[in-house]
Design a protein around this motif. Structure first.
Motif, PDB file in Angstrom:
ATOM      1  N   ARG A 203       0.827  -1.211   0.000  1.00 39.94           N
ATOM      2  CA  ARG A 203       0.000   0.000   0.000  1.00 39.94           C
ATOM      3  C   ARG A 203       0.855   1.251   0.000  1.00 39.94           C
ATOM      4  NH1 ARG A 203      -4.657   0.540   4.356  1.00 39.94           N
ATOM      5  NH2 ARG A 203      -3.201   2.146   4.971  1.00 39.94           N
ATOM      6  N   ALA A 204       1.909   1.217   0.814  1.00 36.46           N
ATOM      7  CA  ALA A 204       2.745   2.409   0.911  1.00 36.46           C
ATOM      8  C   ALA A 204       3.437   2.686  -0.416  1.00 36.46           C
ATOM      9  CB  ALA A 204       3.781   2.230   2.018  1.00 36.46           C
TER      10      ALA A 204
ATOM     11  N   ASP B 125       3.078   4.810   6.469  1.00 37.34           N
ATOM     12  CA  ASP B 125       3.099   5.219   5.078  1.00 37.34           C
ATOM     13  C   ASP B 125       4.509   5.367   4.525  1.00 37.34           C
ATOM     14  OD1 ASP B 125       2.675   8.811   5.505  1.00 37.34           O
ATOM     15  OD2 ASP B 125       3.964   7.351   6.486  1.00 37.34           O
ATOM     16  N   ASP B 126       5.479   5.035   5.303  1.00 38.46           N
ATOM     17  CA  ASP B 126       6.851   5.220   4.841  1.00 38.46           C
ATOM     18  C   ASP B 126       7.415   3.872   4.414  1.00 38.46           C
ATOM     19  OD1 ASP B 126       9.325   6.059   4.311  1.00 38.46           O
ATOM     20  OD2 ASP B 126       9.761   6.840   6.315  1.00 38.46           O
TER      21      ASP B 126
ATOM     22  N   PRO C 285       6.054   9.518  18.181  1.00 35.69           N
ATOM     23  CA  PRO C 285       6.837   8.646  17.313  1.00 35.69           C
ATOM     24  C   PRO C 285       7.187   9.290  15.979  1.00 35.69           C
ATOM     25  CG  PRO C 285       4.915   7.527  18.129  1.00 35.69           C
ATOM     26  CD  PRO C 285       4.839   8.895  18.636  1.00 35.69           C
ATOM     27  N   GLN C 286       6.221   9.623  15.175  1.00 39.15           N
ATOM     28  CA  GLN C 286       6.627  10.423  14.014  1.00 39.15           C
ATOM     29  C   GLN C 286       5.588  11.484  13.738  1.00 39.15           C
ATOM     30  OE1 GLN C 286       6.408   8.071  10.609  1.00 39.15           O
ATOM     31  NE2 GLN C 286       6.266   6.137  11.685  1.00 39.15           N
TER      32      GLN C 286
ATOM     33  N   GLU D 108      12.638   9.518   3.469  1.00 44.98           N
ATOM     34  CA  GLU D 108      13.030   8.222   4.014  1.00 44.98           C
ATOM     35  C   GLU D 108      14.426   8.268   4.577  1.00 44.98           C
ATOM     36  OE1 GLU D 108      12.823   6.828   0.283  1.00 44.98           O
ATOM     37  OE2 GLU D 108      10.711   7.231   0.065  1.00 44.98           O
ATOM     38  N   GLY D 109      15.259   9.082   3.896  1.00 44.40           N
ATOM     39  CA  GLY D 109      16.641   9.084   4.355  1.00 44.40           C
ATOM     40  C   GLY D 109      16.894  10.038   5.494  1.00 44.40           C
ATOM     41  N   GLU D 110      15.968  10.936   5.720  1.00 42.99           N
ATOM     42  CA  GLU D 110      16.327  12.011   6.631  1.00 42.99           C
ATOM     43  C   GLU D 110      15.330  12.238   7.738  1.00 42.99           C
ATOM     44  OE1 GLU D 110      18.982  14.646   3.614  1.00 42.99           O
ATOM     45  OE2 GLU D 110      17.248  15.533   4.595  1.00 42.99           O
TER      46      GLU D 110
END
Lengths: 337, 348
Positions: free
Chosen positions: A219-220, A256-257, B110-111, B325-327
């Motif tokens: 999904r992501a 979602d990541d 968390p995020q 994603e990387g940061e």
């Protein structure tokens, strides 16, 4: 007579002058005894050493040691003139005088006008005006609370026992107005979460089945691809980010990541492998132990049987242990016809 | 035997939880939800009055916060994140003072999203107490979490909606069936002004007073003080004498409630009581300036200097979604990557 008086007066003046001179000399000698750095305030700004970097600190240290050496040499050098505390003090006073004279020269023109203004102000403001101003301010503050136009406190106090009928009417009016205000205000109020049995909270009640991580990863990735789509990508991206932010703020976890999901999938796999290995080892170990025990047991059993047999043989043979004979009859030497 | 120095530089020194009286549950055993806990701290050095403001905010968030949280200069945001996981801390409130402005960042751990508020004005709790004639602080005022009321936020604009949800989740939910009215003693009020886009932040203590009882009787029952009967002929005079009602009684016709149960000596159930609010705690005027997707990182999804910067924000967002994603979270590491330094914490 006058001359005598003058003389007396003159000598009086002279004595006063000499006395003042003596006193000032005394104080000057005292001041000279105190080294300058203790008596006069240090006007140089001190550097804040703890905040400097290493290089800066080293530089500052070198500088101070150099300054110290220089100062010591100057102090003991008879040719260079040493500025005593008194001299420094006099210099300082001269500087201040100069400053004052500059300032005074600028302000002279303006000060006259200011004095006039001030006088005008103070005259016009009377006691009555001040009082009225105060009442106005109080009214403003009270009116700001949102209450209706009720008789103010300072006006109320004029009549200690007001007319009862009038008072009832005004009270009713106030009540109605207050109710209207409350209704209006309540339209736009939100409160903290309150748990009631029938209602479900924002989004938390709907507990769908948890998708497996691989599904979530798919999904992501789909979502990411959709975001990169040239046509609707931006709209989707924006919508998703707001949705995600809102649900995260509410405590719902949003996955979602893809990178994080991959990481967690990887971790889970590793964990499973490790567990499987441990299980295998455990099972093997158990088997080994079992096999060993069994072997040992069977070994012991076999031994016992052997021993029993041996014992029996020994017992049998014991009977034949007569003196002169040992063991079984073995037959004649020359047997055989 | 020489003395061995503990030379493990770069180790977080968190006191083991078993040693302290950690009697706080992670899950509310009544509602079954997770209780939100918070850390209030600052990453930069603060001037004295702002430090006081930070302390006031900590007291406000009691009991579910670390009252004597000690942070060292070397602690990065990462350290706080790492510790918040096992301790069940869900929100961070970060104060930051720069030359231009004082800002408060509210973030979900968390995020979660980060809301940045710029504080235009503030007053400390001590100032407010000094300005009052009778400041009030009952002993168990901070033993229960406060209620929260948001006014004027509306449901239309996204960033305001996000702000409401954020604030609603900072304080634990109350269960109507089991809550004791005497535990609702504090109130946090946030009022949004559409014209100026400023949010007023106020903190009150709640007091209930029975309505319709004369002042003398009420005081007598509350405090059990022997009244002065010198000038009276008869006790009936004391009971029936008409006093002035309190001046603000006319005001609060709309603020009376009918209690369901008794609270204290004076307020009896199913009689009318007036709700009186007295201000304690800090007072702030703030403006929502920025909303970020991650914890002080990630794309900016709302920026106050909107009209010019919307496009820039979108662009940044697109770039960030590639690099995110990387940061994630790496922006906060100022040269000390992943090293965990000393940090002492006390949870109340």
């Amino acid at each position: 007579m006058a001359k005598k008086k003058e003389k007396v007066v003159d000598s009086g003046l002279d004595t006063i002058k000499s006395m003042v001179h003596q006193h000032s000399e005394f104080f000057d000698t005292l001041v000279e005894l105190i080294p300058a750095r203790f008596y006069l305030p240090d006007e140089t700004e001190r550097k804040w050493f703890p905040g400097l970097s290493k290089a800066q600190k080293a530089r500052a240290k070198r500088k101070t040691t150099e300054n110290l050496k220089k100062a010591r040499r100057d102090r003991l050098d008879p040719e260079k003139s040493a500025l005593t505390t008194l001299d420094l003090l006099k210099q300082k006073i001269e500087k201040e005088k100069k400053k004052l004279s500059n300032v005074v020269a600028e302000d002279d023109d303006e000060s006259e006008e200011e004095a006039d203004h001030k006088k005008a102000k103070s005259d016009s403001v009377t006691y009555e005006e001040l009082r009225q101003r105060l009442h106005r301010k109080i009214d403003e503050l009270k009116g700001g609370r949102g209450g209706s136009e009720r008789p103010r406190s300072h006006e109320k106090r004029k009549k200690i026992v007001p007319n009862k009928r009038k008072r009832e009417k005004t009270v009713e009016e106030e009540e109605d107005k207050a109710k209207l205000d409350v209704e209006e205000a309540a339209k736009d109020l939100t409160y903290g979460y309150v748990k009631i049995d029938d209602d479900e909270e924002h989004g938390k009640g709907s507990k769908k089945r948890r998708l497996s991580k691989s599904r979530e990863l798919e999904r992501a990735l789909k979502l990411e691809a959709a975001k990169k789509d040239p046509e609707k990508g931006e709209v989707i991206a924006k919508k998703h980010s707001w949705q995600a932010a809102t649900s995260r703020a509410a405590g719902i976890k949003v996955h979602d990541d893809p990178k994080l999901l991959k990481q967690s999938i990887h971790k889970e796999k590793k964990r499973q492998e490790k567990n499987a290995e441990k299980w295998k080892e455990r099972v093997e170990g158990q088997q080994k132990v079992r096999v060993e025990k069994q072997q040992k047991r069977s070994g012991n059993i076999a031994e016992r049987i052997e021993q029993n047999k041996q014992r029996k043989i020994a017992k049998r043979e014991k009977k034949l242990m007569r003196p002169g004979f040992e063991g079984r009859k073995e037959g004649v030497i020359n047997d055989g016809k | 035997m020489g003395r061995f120095k503990n030379n493990k530089k770069g180790r977080v020194n968190v006191k083991p939880i078993a040693m302290k009286k950690n009697n706080q549950a992670n899950v509310d055993h009544v509602t079954g939800d997770k209780i939100p806990k918070s850390f209030v701290f600052s990453r930069t050095k603060l001037p004295a009055s702002v430090k006081q403001l930070q302390m006031d905010l900590r007291k406000l968030m009691l009991p579910y916060t670390a009252l004597s949280l000690k942070e060292k200069k070397r602690n990065t945001l990462r350290d706080f994140l790492n510790v918040s996981g096992p301790m069940g801390v869900t929100h961070f409130l970060m104060l930051k003072k720069t030359a231009s402005a004082l800002s408060l960042r509210v973030a979900r751990t968390p995020q979660g999203p980060t809301l940045t508020f710029k504080i235009h004005q503030y007053s400390l709790a001590s100032d407010i107490a000094q300005s009052q004639l009778r400041p009030r602080c009952p002993p168990d005022l901070f033993k229960n979490p406060p209620l929260i009321v948001l006014s004027g936020f509306g449901t239309q604009e996204l960033h305001l909606k996000l702000a409401t949800i954020m604030f609603q989740n900072i304080f634990p939910a109350i269960d109507i069936n089991t809550v004791k009215l005497s535990t609702c003693q504090r109130l946090v009020l946030l009022n949004y002004n559409k014209d100026t886009k400023l949010i007023d932040f106020r903190h009150y203590s709640i007091r209930l007073q029975p309505v319709g009882v004369s002042r003398r009787l009420r005081k007598f029952v509350e405090k059990h003080e022997v009244p002065d009967l010198r000038n009276l002929q008869d006790v009936s005079d004391f009971v029936t004498k008409a006093g002035y009602g309190s001046e603000s009684e006319g005001d609060e016709e709309g603020a009376t409630v009918t209690l369901s149960s008794d609270i204290g000596r004076v307020n009896r159930g199913s009689t009318k009581s007036a709700v009186k609010l007295q201000e304690i705690g800090p007072r702030m005027t703030m403006q929502l300036v920025k909303v970020e997707e991650g914890l002080c990182s990630g794309g900016i999804i709302f920026d106050e200097s909107e009209n010019g910067d919307e496009k820039i924000a979108k662009k940044k967002q697109n770039e960030d979604s590639e690099e995110e994603e990387g940061e994630e979270g790496s922006e906060e590491e100022e040269g000390e990557e992943g090293s965990e330094e000393e940090m002492d914490e006390d949870l109340e």
